[in-house]
Design an enzyme around this catalytic site. Structure first.
Site, PDB file in Angstrom:
ATOM      1  CB  ILE A 123      47.894  32.551  42.994  1.00 54.69           C
ATOM      2  CG1 ILE A 123      48.678  33.022  43.918  1.00 54.69           C
ATOM      3  CG2 ILE A 123      47.709  31.160  42.611  1.00 54.69           C
ATOM      4  CD1 ILE A 123      48.342  32.552  45.403  1.00 54.69           C
ATOM      5  CB  CYS A 124      52.245  32.512  41.465  1.00 55.57           C
ATOM      6  SG  CYS A 124      53.867  32.313  41.714  1.00 55.57           S
ATOM      7  CG  HIS A 125      54.905  32.027  37.169  1.00 54.00           C
ATOM      8  ND1 HIS A 125      55.376  32.145  38.606  1.00 54.00           N
ATOM      9  CD2 HIS A 125      55.907  32.739  36.637  1.00 54.00           C
ATOM     10  CE1 HIS A 125      56.602  32.710  38.466  1.00 54.00           C
ATOM     11  NE2 HIS A 125      56.828  32.795  37.396  1.00 54.00           N
TER      12      HIS A 125
END
Length: 169
Positions: free
Chosen positions: A102-104
């Site tokens: 998730i995300c980075h």
């Protein structure tokens, strides 16, 4: 009961570690926290949480786990410079078992060189990096492609965690 390995370092996005780990455990599965140094305490970037690293990837085999979770924040950037972790993540990805980032989180997958031709999503600031690594970037709450599950941000955590849970044996 499934075993999920979570690879994490300092600066993780607090909720992107806490929410999936709590929900996976509530569903009756085991979560193992791995990182750069066994016994080290790492903190979230919001300063709301900290966790102790239980093990390193050098002590583990991908076959010992049913899924891999990679939270975002600054953690993936710290992890991607460690060759042992990068190699382990690439080996885990090759098993075909679920990899949830998730995300980075997908930054770690760039260095593992597993994204060519894969559809995924992420925090928008790493979109170009992912495309340059051969990925097909989409702006959706959750993108699933084969064994890869990705999401963009903390607001996507419910859908992200549900996608991961649905893949656990």
């Amino acid at each position: 009961m499934s075993r999920v390995i979570t690879i994490v370092a300092d600066g993780y996005e607090d909720s992107e570690l806490e929410v999936p780990v709590a929900k996976v455990r509530q569903a009756g599965h085991q979560v193992v926290l791995a990182g750069l140094e066994k016994g080290a305490t790492v903190s979230g970037k919001q300063g709301d949480s900290s966790v102790q690293i239980e093990t390193t990837t050098g002590e583990l085999y991908p076959d010992d786990f049913d899924a891999l979770l990679i939270p975002g924040g600054y953690s993936p950037d710290h992890l991607r410079v460690d060759e042992e972790i990068v190699t382990w993540v690439g080996g885990f990805f090759a098993t075909g078992k679920p990899v949830a980032a998730i995300c980075h989180g997908p930054q770690l997958l760039i260095d593992a060189e597993v994204l060519r031709g894969k559809a995924l999503t992420s925090w928008p600031s790493i979109r170009r990096d992912l495309i340059n690594a051969g990925a097909i970037w989409e702006d959706k709450p959750v993108v699933e492609d084969g064994n890869l599950i990705t999401s963009r941000k903390p607001e996507d955590l419910d859908a992200f965690t549900q996608a991961l849970l649905s893949r656990l044996p």
